[in-house]
Design a protein around this motif. Structure first.
Motif: not given
Ligand code: SF4
Length: 323
Positions: A134-140, A244-246
């Motif tokens: 449910g959350e958009r991840p970050t690249l970090d 790509l999702l991030a």
């Protein structure tokens, strides 16, 4: 015809209309597998025949009589949840899962625009590394999850993990195959001769290298620049999908067969795939040749340029323009 029969016939017609609408939506979002289920298809045909004969016996339905259809309408395709937007833009949506109905502008119509039904479905977003449901991840977050990765044997010969570089809010992402010697030494993708060519290509498209994001299917250098093996791709690819999702770009350019075939789950040779818009998780994807291949086959540069011009058109750019 008595009232009861009339009511049943109207309900059946309404259900049929809803089923059609739902199937159209499924097809648009790539869920064509549903259309080939023989049992479902047979049932639909039967319903269609019954409804047609009922409809022929019915007086014209008044608009008010279509209320049951609204009541039985399938739920709208799930809306993506908004996520941290860049200040000047409306929020960009986070696709919740592999079947995300994110609706980008349609690419120019061309053969193969719909992704083939994958033989091995992509993993649901929630099961990707560094991704919390449910959350958009970050690249970090994804980089932290990757850690000092030893998930495949490529870890043994690497000097650096080459995670990716560029603008974390890029609308345009280039995906290559894997790091070479220079990339391994510096920990940055596309910095050797192929990287120089890629930078020229990006600039010719009217972008700066800092505007875009660049990454690879595998993050560690295959020894002697050999091709990555299937189990190495399988181990590393989930991190690419998380990236790509991030990023949630507008367009992905897949450089070479490994990037295109891995992301699209399609073994079609790159010579046939290139130049045709495809869809990856609701994002438009343009397969083209890898810059390393272009260095060895200069005559193919023209075709690659044609592919990139299609991408430029989508961004409203003309050759020679700058971002
Ligand atoms: S190639 Fe990917 S999966 Fe394999 S060790 Fe490197 S980071 Fe890990």
């Amino acid at each position: 015809m008595n009232d009861e029969t009339l009511e049943s016939a109207q309900e059946l017609a309404a259900v049929l209309q809803d089923v059609r609408r739902h199937l159209l939506w499924q097809e648009e979002t790539g869920g064509r597998a549903l259309l080939v289920d023989a049992q479902v298809a047979a049932e639909l045909r039967q319903q269609q025949r019954a409804a047609s004969s009922m409809r022929a016996m019915l007086p014209r339905a008044k608009p008010a009589e279509s209320a049951p259809a609204r009541a039985m309408a399938p739920a709208e395709p799930p809306r993506a949840t908004p996520s941290a937007p860049p200040p000047a833009e409306p929020p960009r949506a986070a696709p919740p899962a592999s079947s995300s109905p994110r609706a980008p502008a349609r690419p120019p119509p061309s053969a193969g625009m719909l992704v083939d039904v994958p033989q091995q479905p992509a993993r649901a977003a929630a099961s990707l590394p560094g991704v919390v449901e449910g959350e958009r991840p970050t690249l970090d977050q994804i980089r932290r999850e990757l850690g000092d990765c030893k998930r495949c044997k490529l870890c043994s010969g690497r000097k650096n993990i080459v995670f990716g570089s560029g603008n974390p809010r890029a609308e345009l992402v280039f995906v290559g195959e894997g790091p070479g010697e220079n990339e391994d030494l510096q920990g940055v993708p596309f910095v050797g001769a192929a990287g120089e060519l890629l930078t020229k290509m990006i600039e010719a498209m009217g972008f700066r290298r800092d505007d875009v994001y660049i990454c690879n299917v595998v993050k560690c250098r295959p020894p002697g620049n050999r091709n990555p093996e299937p189990e190495e791709i399988a181990a590393c690819e989930p991190f690419l999908r998380s990236q790509l999702l991030a990023l949630q770009p507008k367009v992905i350019v897949a450089l070479g067969k490994f990037a295109a075939q891995t992301l699209l789950r399609d073994s079609t040779p790159i010579t046939r795939m290139r130049g045709t818009w495809r869809m990856y998780e609701g994002v438009q994807l343009m397969p083209t040749f890898h810059p390393a291949y272009l260095l060895r086959n200069a005559a193919e540069k023209r075709k690659a340029w044609e592919d990139l011009q299609q991408v430029m058109k989508l961004f409203g750019k003309l050759p020679g323009s700058r971002a």
